[in-house]
Design an enzyme around this catalytic site. Structure first.
Site, PDB file in Angstrom:
ATOM      1  CG  ASP A   1       5.817   3.003   0.578  1.00  0.00           C
ATOM      2  OD1 ASP A   1       6.458   3.842   1.223  1.00  0.00           O
ATOM      3  OD2 ASP A   1       5.572   1.864   1.007  1.00  0.00           O
TER       4      ASP A   1
ATOM      5  CG  ASP B   1       8.141  -1.869   0.250  1.00  0.00           C
ATOM      6  OD1 ASP B   1       9.270  -1.606  -0.214  1.00  0.00           O
ATOM      7  OD2 ASP B   1       7.440  -1.040   0.855  1.00  0.00           O
TER       8      ASP B   1
ATOM      9  NE  ARG C   1      13.449   2.462   4.115  1.00  0.00           N
ATOM     10  CZ  ARG C   1      12.219   2.453   4.654  1.00  0.00           C
ATOM     11  NH1 ARG C   1      11.228   1.931   3.955  1.00  0.00           N
ATOM     12  NH2 ARG C   1      12.013   2.945   5.856  1.00  0.00           N
TER      13      ARG C   1
END
Length: 497
Positions: A238, A242, A294
Site C-alpha cells: 500500500d 501513510d 502521491r
C-alpha cells in the site's frame, strides 16, 4: 431560590469556554496542532540559512558541514556513536519535538527473528518496541528483520539503524497508532505486505486482536510527534508512509523513496474534519525512480514541502482534496517525458470552481523538463509569483541538501543496485551518482574509515572566490536579520552560487 456557584467552579468553566473560543478562532482541531504553522515554516528557513552560513564560513577542507541542518547537527560530532541521543535535538519542522527514546535506556537488538508476536523474545526488535518505558533502540549487527505481523510501536521509542545495514520487511511492517514521540532513523523498509486477523501484543500488558493491515511501510494512525529521517522505502503493498486519523506534528526528512505507486497519503477521508489539524513537514527527501503518484496526496491539513528533489513521477507529484494547504518551497521538480504528465499538482476528484480558493503555494521551486505547478488561493498572490526557475548553480544546492537522502551509504538512481536478498521480481532498487550522492565513498568506508561515505571533497560544489564568499555571507546575514513571517526569502533564492 437563586443558586450561587462558588468561584472555584466558575473559574474552570471560564477557562474552558475561553480555550474553546481560542481554539475555534485559531481553527485548532487536534491537541498537538501548532497554532501558527507559518512560524514553523519560518523556523525551518532560519535553521537552513544558519547551517548554510556555517558551511560557508568553515574551511573548504573540513570533513563536516553540508548545509543540511539536520545532518550537521549530529554528524559533525566525531563521537556521535557515544552520544546517539543527540539526534533527538536535531529535528526540524512540525515533528521537531519528537523525543523518541531520548533520556531512556539503550536497548540493543541482538536477535533478528520475529517468531512470536504475542510473547516476543527479549533481544528482538518487537520486544523493545512494545515496552512502556522510553528506549533508544540500536542494533548489534547488520540485520534483515522479516516481521511475522505488523509491529505495533509503543510511545517514546527511537529505532536507530546508524552503523549497520538494517532492513525491515515482511507482514504489516511498522504501525504507529494512538501514540507519540517516535523517531525512525536510518533503516530500509521494503516489501511490506498485508497481514493480520490475529492477536498481537502492543505493550507488556496488552494483547489485542488485529484485523488485516494494508501493507504500509510505516502506518501513522492517530499519532503525534513523529519523525522519520534517513530511511529508504520501496516496494510495499500500500503506501510507503501513510498518516491518517488525526495524526499531526510529523516530519519526514532526508529519506529516499523509489519503486512504488501510491507513495504517501496524508489524511484519512475528505469528510474527516480532525485531519484539518494535520501538520506535516516534508524536507530534504529524494523522490526517485519508478514512482507514480502521491508525493504526497493530502486531505485537509497544512503540508510544508521544502527542498526536496523530485526526479520521477508517472501521474503527478503532489495531489490533494478537501482543501489542504500546500506550501511548496525550494524544491526541484523534474517532469517525465510523457507530455500529459508535466503538471506537478493534481486536485483529486475536484472541479476547478471548487479548488480556486485552496491555498496551494509555490515559491522558489525549480521546474525541469517542462514541469509546472498550478497554484491557487493565496498561492496566486505576488508574494509567490517568483517560482518559475532559479539559475542552475543555485539548483545545485538541492543536490547538496539531498545528497545523503535515504540510508547512509546507499547508491542512488542509475548506479549500482541495492540488493535485497530473497526478493525476486523487483527486489533490487537502483540509485544516481549523477546527483553527487555516492561519489568515492559509495556504500563502504571510501577507503578512509568513514562508514557513511560522507562526501565533502571532489563531489562537493566548487570552492568560491573570496569576493563571492564575502558577498554570499553578507546576503545570508541580510536574510537572518530582515526575514519576516510572510516575507522571508528562501535560501535557494538568495544563495546564488
Amino acid at each position: 431560590m437563586r443558586m450561587l456557584f462558588p468561584t472555584t467552579c466558575i473559574l474552570p468553566a471560564c477557562i474552558f469556554f475561553v480555550s474553546l473560543s481560542l481554539s475555534a478562532a485559531m481553527n485548532l482541531t487536534l491537541p498537538h496542532q501548532h497554532p501558527d504553522p507559518e512560524a514553523v515554516v519560518q523556523d525551518v528557513h532560519r535553521r537552513l540559512n544558519a547551517s548554510l552560513s556555517r558551511r560557508l564560513l568553515s574551511s573548504s577542507s573540513s570533513s563536516c558541514g553540508t548545509g543540511n541542518p539536520i545532518d550537521d547537527c549530529w554528524r559533525c560530532d566525531p563521537n556521535w556513536a557515544s552520544n546517539r541521543q543527540r539526534l533527538a535535538d536535531c529535528g526540524i519542522g512540525f515533528g521537531q519535538s519528537a523525543l523518541g527514546g531520548r533520556d531512556g535506556r539503550i536497548y540493543v537488538v541482538t536477535d533478528s527473528s520475529d517468531l512470536d508476536v504475542v510473547n516476543p523474545k527479549p533481544g528482538t526488535l518487537r520486544f523493545g518496541a512494545i515496552q512502556d518505558e522510553p528506549l533508544w533502540i540500536i542494533f548489534s549487527a547488520d540485520m534483515l528483520i522479516r516481521l511475522k505481523h505488523e509491529l505495533i510501536l509503543n510511545s517514546f521509542k527511537t529505532i536507530d539503524g546508524r552503523g549497520h545495514n538494517i532492513q525491515i520487511t515482511g507482514n504489516g511492517c511498522l504501525t504507529v497508532q494512538y501514540i507519540s514521540n517516535i523517531i525512525i532513523h536510518n533503516v530500509h523498509i521494503h516489501h511490506c505486505k498485508p497481514s493480520g486477523n490475529t492477536n498481537i501484543r502492543s505493550s507488556p500488558t496488552h494483547v489485542g486482536w488485529r484485523g488485516r493491515s494494508d501493507g504500509d511501510g510505516i502506518s501513522i494512525f492517530g499519532a503525534s510527534h513523529i519523525w522519520v529521517d534517513h530511511c529508504s522505502l520501496s516496494y510495499c503493498a500500500d503506501g510507503l508512509i501513510d498518516a491518517i486519523m488525526g495524526s499531526t506534528a510529523i516530519t519526514i526528512s532526508n529519506s529516499y523513496f523509489s519503486h512504488h505507486d501510491e507513495v504517501m497519503l496524508l489524511g484519512h477521508d475528505d469528510k474527516y474534519a480532525p485531519d484539518t489539524g494535520m501538520q506535516v513537514t516534508i524536507a530534504f527527501n529524494h523522490f526517485g525512480e519508478a514512482l507514480v503518484q502521491r508525493m504526497p496526496r493530502c486531505r485537509r491539513g497544512y503540508i510544508h514541502v521544502v527542498n526536496n528533489d523530485f526526479t520521477a513521477w508517472e501521474m503527478y507529484a503532489i495531489g490533494g482534496s478537501a482543501n489542504p494547504t500546500i506550501n511548496s518551497q525550494g524544491n526541484r521538480y523534474t517532469a517525465p517525458v510523457d507530455p500529459n504528465a508535466k503538471e506537478v499538482t493534481k486536485r483529486v476528484d475536484t472541479e476547478e470552481n471548487e479548488w480556486t480558493d485552496w491555498n496551494w503555494r509555490t515559491e522558489g521551486d525549480v521546474m525541469v523538463n517542462g514541469a509546472f505547478f498550478v497554484p491557487s488561493g493565496v498561492g496566486l498572490s505576488a508574494q509567490y509569483s517568483k517560482a518559475s526557475s532559479i539559475e542552475p548553480k543555485s539548483a545545485g544546492l538541492i543536490n547538496q541538501l539531498t545528497m545523503n537522502a535515504g540510508v547512509f551509504g546507499d547508491p542512488r538512481d542509475n548506479s549500482a543496485g541495492i540488493s535485497y536478498p530473497g526478493f525476486a521480481g523487483g527486489g533490487t532498487s537502483t540509485g544516481s551518482s549523477t546527483d553527487g550522492a555516492v561519489g568515492a565513498g559509495g556504500g563502504s568506508d571510501g577507503g578512509e574509515g568513514d562508514y557513511f561515505g560522507m562526501i565533502f571533497g571532489s563531489d562537493a560544489p566548487p570552492a568560491h572566490s573570496s569576493a563571492t564568499s564575502i558577498l554570499l555571507f553578507l546576503l545570508i546575514i541580510l536574510v537572518l536579520y530582515t526575514s519576516t513571517n510572510r516575507g522571508a526569502l528562501l535560501s535557494l533564492q538568495l544563495l546564488t552560487l
